[in-house]
Design an enzyme around this catalytic site. Structure first.
Site, PDB file in Angstrom:
ATOM      1  N   LYS A 194       5.440 -13.836  12.579  1.00 60.92           N
ATOM      2  CA  LYS A 194       5.370 -12.279  12.290  1.00 60.92           C
ATOM      3  C   LYS A 194       4.375 -11.778  13.247  1.00 60.92           C
ATOM      4  O   LYS A 194       3.120 -12.031  13.083  1.00 60.92           O
ATOM      5  CB  LYS A 194       4.782 -12.102  10.785  1.00 60.92           C
ATOM      6  CG  LYS A 194       5.132 -10.597  10.693  1.00 60.92           C
ATOM      7  CD  LYS A 194       4.277 -10.147   9.365  1.00 60.92           C
ATOM      8  CE  LYS A 194       3.079  -9.524   9.789  1.00 60.92           C
ATOM      9  NZ  LYS A 194       3.237  -8.071  10.622  1.00 60.92           N
ATOM     10  N   GLU A 270      -7.971 -17.887  12.571  1.00 58.86           N
ATOM     11  CA  GLU A 270      -8.912 -17.457  13.653  1.00 58.86           C
ATOM     12  C   GLU A 270      -9.520 -15.887  13.397  1.00 58.86           C
ATOM     13  O   GLU A 270      -8.400 -15.008  13.238  1.00 58.86           O
ATOM     14  CB  GLU A 270      -8.180 -17.407  15.105  1.00 58.86           C
ATOM     15  CG  GLU A 270      -9.094 -17.794  16.212  1.00 58.86           C
ATOM     16  CD  GLU A 270      -9.577 -16.220  16.433  1.00 58.86           C
ATOM     17  OE1 GLU A 270     -10.524 -15.769  16.328  1.00 58.86           O
ATOM     18  OE2 GLU A 270      -8.693 -15.962  17.636  1.00 58.86           O
ATOM     19  N   CYS A 305     -11.663 -10.246  19.207  1.00 57.29           N
ATOM     20  CA  CYS A 305     -12.539 -10.794  18.254  1.00 57.29           C
ATOM     21  C   CYS A 305     -13.724 -11.637  18.806  1.00 57.29           C
ATOM     22  O   CYS A 305     -14.723 -11.688  18.174  1.00 57.29           O
ATOM     23  CB  CYS A 305     -11.647 -12.110  17.506  1.00 57.29           C
ATOM     24  SG  CYS A 305     -10.855 -13.051  18.423  1.00 57.29           S
ATOM     25  N   GLU A 404     -18.114  -5.777  12.030  1.00 61.61           N
ATOM     26  CA  GLU A 404     -17.026  -6.044  13.158  1.00 61.61           C
ATOM     27  C   GLU A 404     -16.431  -4.536  13.404  1.00 61.61           C
ATOM     28  O   GLU A 404     -15.804  -3.766  12.321  1.00 61.61           O
ATOM     29  CB  GLU A 404     -15.968  -6.937  12.956  1.00 61.61           C
ATOM     30  CG  GLU A 404     -15.177  -7.238  14.386  1.00 61.61           C
ATOM     31  CD  GLU A 404     -14.275  -8.162  14.271  1.00 61.61           C
ATOM     32  OE1 GLU A 404     -13.423  -8.159  13.210  1.00 61.61           O
ATOM     33  OE2 GLU A 404     -13.831  -8.932  15.244  1.00 61.61           O
TER      34      GLU A 404
HETATM   35  P1  TAP Z   1      -5.095  -7.502  10.074  1.00 61.64           P
HETATM   36  O1  TAP Z   1      -4.816  -6.634   9.093  1.00 61.64           O
HETATM   37  O2  TAP Z   1      -5.864  -9.036   9.805  1.00 61.64           O
HETATM   38  O3  TAP Z   1      -3.555  -8.110  10.698  1.00 61.64           O
HETATM   39  C1  TAP Z   1      -3.203  -9.018  11.316  1.00 61.64           C
HETATM   40  C2  TAP Z   1      -1.902  -9.576  10.722  1.00 61.64           C
HETATM   41  O4  TAP Z   1      -1.894 -10.037   9.465  1.00 61.64           O
HETATM   42  C3  TAP Z   1      -0.937  -8.816  11.052  1.00 61.64           C
HETATM   43  O5  TAP Z   1       0.274  -9.318  11.513  1.00 61.64           O
HETATM   44  C4  TAP Z   1      -0.754  -8.041   9.875  1.00 61.64           C
HETATM   45  O6  TAP Z   1       0.506  -7.486   9.679  1.00 61.64           O
HETATM   46  C5  TAP Z   1      -0.964  -9.127   8.712  1.00 61.64           C
HETATM   47  N1  TAP Z   1      -1.128  -8.939   7.456  1.00 61.64           N
HETATM   48  C6  TAP Z   1      -1.663  -7.696   7.175  1.00 61.64           C
HETATM   49  N2  TAP Z   1      -2.097  -7.469   5.942  1.00 61.64           N
HETATM   50  C7  TAP Z   1      -1.545  -8.992   5.438  1.00 61.64           C
HETATM   51  C8  TAP Z   1      -1.585  -9.562   4.149  1.00 61.64           C
HETATM   52  N3  TAP Z   1      -1.904  -8.819   2.952  1.00 61.64           N
HETATM   53  N4  TAP Z   1      -0.985 -10.561   3.953  1.00 61.64           N
HETATM   54  C9  TAP Z   1      -0.398 -11.273   4.901  1.00 61.64           C
HETATM   55  N5  TAP Z   1      -0.554 -10.653   6.492  1.00 61.64           N
HETATM   56  C10 TAP Z   1      -0.953  -9.561   6.516  1.00 61.64           C
HETATM   57  O7  TAP Z   1      -5.963  -6.894  11.173  1.00 61.64           O
HETATM   58  P2  TAP Z   1      -5.447  -5.685  11.462  1.00 61.64           P
HETATM   59  O8  TAP Z   1      -5.041  -4.693  10.743  1.00 61.64           O
HETATM   60  O9  TAP Z   1      -4.710  -5.661  12.799  1.00 61.64           O
HETATM   61  O10 TAP Z   1      -7.052  -5.115  11.860  1.00 61.64           O
HETATM   62  C11 TAP Z   1      -7.700  -5.004  11.122  1.00 61.64           C
HETATM   63  C12 TAP Z   1      -9.314  -5.500  11.427  1.00 61.64           C
HETATM   64  O11 TAP Z   1      -9.058  -6.646  11.616  1.00 61.64           O
HETATM   65  C13 TAP Z   1      -9.659  -4.749  12.722  1.00 61.64           C
HETATM   66  O12 TAP Z   1     -10.298  -3.810  12.632  1.00 61.64           O
HETATM   67  C14 TAP Z   1     -10.507  -6.046  13.238  1.00 61.64           C
HETATM   68  O13 TAP Z   1     -11.779  -5.841  12.781  1.00 61.64           O
HETATM   69  C15 TAP Z   1      -9.982  -6.890  12.663  1.00 61.64           C
HETATM   70  N6  TAP Z   1      -8.854  -7.864  13.668  1.00 61.64           N
HETATM   71  C16 TAP Z   1      -9.530  -9.083  14.219  1.00 61.64           C
HETATM   72  C17 TAP Z   1      -8.646  -9.781  15.212  1.00 61.64           C
HETATM   73  C18 TAP Z   1      -9.213 -10.948  15.522  1.00 61.64           C
HETATM   74  S1  TAP Z   1      -8.551 -11.657  16.882  1.00 61.64           S
HETATM   75  N7  TAP Z   1     -10.130 -11.518  15.158  1.00 61.64           N
HETATM   76  C19 TAP Z   1      -7.410  -9.135  15.385  1.00 61.64           C
HETATM   77  C20 TAP Z   1      -6.828  -8.102  14.893  1.00 61.64           C
HETATM   78  C21 TAP Z   1      -7.822  -7.489  14.280  1.00 61.64           C
HETATM   79  P3  TAP Z   1       0.664  -5.814   9.853  1.00 61.64           P
HETATM   80  O14 TAP Z   1       0.479  -5.578  11.434  1.00 61.64           O
HETATM   81  O15 TAP Z   1       2.159  -5.530   9.518  1.00 61.64           O
HETATM   82  O16 TAP Z   1      -0.331  -5.231   9.073  1.00 61.64           O
END
Ligand code: TAP
Length: 505
Positions: A194, A270, A305, A404
């Site tokens: 996904k 990760e 990250c 973060e």
């Molecule tokens: P997340 O919410 O963690 O999203 C990452 C993945 O998980 C996406 O594919 C997301 O889908 C999915 N996801 C979201 N809610 C979920 C749930 N309840 N159960 C299972 N999967 C779920 O990150 P984000 O919204 O993209 O960003 C939020 C914060 O996360 C950022 O501000 C940042 O701090 C952090 N972040 C960290 C990283 C790394 S590499 N460490 C990368 C991205 C974000 P959807 O896209 O459909 O929501």
């Protein structure tokens, strides 16, 4: 235009407008709509305008995709194919991704706001490189024969988990997918993946290319849709054997709950970071330092990250280091991600923009001082742009220093002694990356050993190349690594086969 000339902004816009993105689920080797028929809009963060409507999968689509992946796992069409043939298919896939690199990088740039220079120069080549690296390993990694007693033969071998679920973030969409697809496919698993909802386009195109490369139907399945439904359905599915996730620590925790409340599937996470860059007073290459520091925090708009978001600098060097950093900022133009000169594109979404600006407000209200950037710019474009932002007068108890931000925001703190520098570097719930700058080999070794982080880079900012593992200590990760042969562990089971050999009659 000569063959090697960099396409102009105008050409990039024309080519981007002509793209025909794939927008359906990719299951069993073909595209199809979601069972519900629902769709959602993906937008261009540099304009705020819609790009396309994408199939909105749900748990029922995960059921379909998992059944297809299970059948492909059980009949061995992939896991039992000869290693040389599996290698050839994945190598071909890597080449097809590179050959279609211009299209994929344009898709990535309009979907994510990342600069075209990065998507064509880093993300796409690294994607090809990663898949090829793991493919090449397929027929080069051996099992073990244990030193068992006379009359026995004992083998320790690795087997694929079976069906693997992967959930991917939006910050390096195709590259993060490759970091997980490379090792999970190379070890013989079938996959349901996904992408993040904001950035599904590049992966859908790459999946189509996998089929073209000869990957058997059902081995790679892509289900788009919201994390709260599709992601959770992957996490809780009783017929998925393992999950690889990259994203926020908050959602990562949920995957442990999902696994605990379902089939105890393997989980590798990760997660986030708040990585330190520690600069000692003896470090002399200020220009190189500034370039590395800026790359550490401003690359990918700080949506990284492993971003080096905490500068911990010796008091004697702070002024000259900040001066060098200010000069370096001239090399980080913010603007249209389709302009090849742009180094900082748009943040991923309006919500995320507001979050980053919210942190800047918090920093100021907590008493930190903005010495560069600090506001939204280019609002007239409709896009979500924030320039490189640097906070001085930061204290370790401030939220901007502890949480973060995932944006182009650097916090600066001073230290006096080496012990204090190490304590500050480790004063975080995260432990993903870190950098140490010093000309003294002894300091470098001592500090590198004492920092609690999965990666320590010395006199540079780097996650290393494909030959080294990438993963986090503390709340930056759980049970697994991306990259290198270490990444294979989380997608394999370890089997002992103990054979009794009867004596010659
Ligand atoms: P997340 O919410 O963690 O999203 C990452 C993945 O998980 C996406 O594919 C997301 O889908 C999915 N996801 C979201 N809610 C979920 C749930 N309840 N159960 C299972 N999967 C779920 O990150 P984000 O919204 O993209 O960003 C939020 C914060 O996360 C950022 O501000 C940042 O701090 C952090 N972040 C960290 C990283 C790394 S590499 N460490 C990368 C991205 C974000 P959807 O896209 O459909 O929501």
């Amino acid at each position: 235009m000569t063959e090697d000339a960099v396409p102009t902004t105008l050409q990039n816009h024309a080519d981007a407008a002509a793209l025909r993105p794939r927008t359906q689920l990719f299951i069993d080797g073909g595209f199809r709509d979601a069972v519900s028929g629902r769709r959602f809009v993906t937008e261009n963060p540099a304009t705020g305008q819609p790009i396309a409507e994408i199939a909105e999968g749900g748990p029922e689509d995960i059921d379909v995709a998992v059944a297809v992946a299970r059948k492909a796992a059980d009949d061995g069409r992939w896991s039992r194919m000869s290693p040389a043939d599996r290698k050839a298919i994945l190598v071909r896939w890597a080449s097809l991704i590179e050959e279609n690199g211009r299209e994929i990088s344009l898709l990535e740039t309009i979907d994510s706001g990342k600069p075209i220079g990065d998507t064509i120069g880093i993300d796409v080549p690294e994607t090809g490189n990663c898949i090829r690296w793991h493919a090449e390993a397929i027929d080069k990694l051996y099992g073990q024969v244990a030193p068992s007693p006379e009359g026995t033969v004992a083998m320790v071998t690795k087997e694929p988990l079976g069906v693997v679920g992967l959930v991917i973030p939006w910050n390096y969409p195709i590259m993060m997918a490759a970091w997980k697809l490379g090792p999970s496919l190379a070890t013989g698993n079938t996959v349901v993946i996904k992408p993040a909802s904001a950035t599904a386009l590049s992966l859908l195109r790459a999946a189509e290319l996998a089929s073209e490369a000869g990957l058997p139907d059902g081995v790679l399945n892509v289900v788009t849709g919201p994390g709260s439904r599709v992601g959770e359905a992957i996490g809780r599915h009783m017929d998925i054997d393992g999950v690889g996730f990259t994203g926020s620590t908050e959602v990562g925790r949920r995957f442990l709950t999902y696994a605990g409340e379902s089939n105890l599937k393997r989980v590798a996470l990760e997660l986030g970071g708040k990585s330190p860059q520690v600069v000692f007073g003896d470090y002399t290459d200020l220009e190189g330092l500034a370039a590395n520091m800026a790359f550490a925090i401003f690359w990918n708009m700080g949506e990284n990250c492993s971003a080096g978001s905490r500068l911990i600098v010796h008091r004697s060097a702070k002024d000259r280091v900040l001066e060098a950093l200010r000069a370096e900022l001239a090399n980080w133009p913010v603007g249209d991600p389709l302009d090849p000169a742009t180094k900082i594109g748009a943040l991923i979404s309006k919500t995320h923009l507001e979050q980053v600006l919210g942190y800047i407000d918090i920093g100021e209200s907590e008493g930190a001082r903005v010495v560069a950037g600090g506001n939204r710019i280019l609002q007239e474009t409709g896009g979500y742009f924030v320039p490189p932002t640097v906070f001085d007068n930061v204290r370790p108890d401030m939220r901007i220093y502890r949480e973060e931000i995932f944006g182009p925001v650097l916090t600066v703190l001073e230290f006096d002694t080496e012990a204090e520098a190490v304590a500050l570097a480790n004063d975080t719930e995260y432990g993903l990356a870190s950098s140490v700058y010093t000309n003294d080999l002894n300091i470098a070794h001592r500090v590198a050993r004492e920092i609690k982080a999965g990666t320590v880079s010395v006199n540079c900012y780097s996650e290393g190349d494909m030959t080294v593992p990438f993963g986090g200590y503390k709340m930056s990760g759980f049970s697994g690594h991306d990259k290198s042969a270490h990444a294979h562990d989380q997608y394999t089971e370890t089997k002992t086969t103990w054979i009794q050999v009867a004596p010659r009659p």
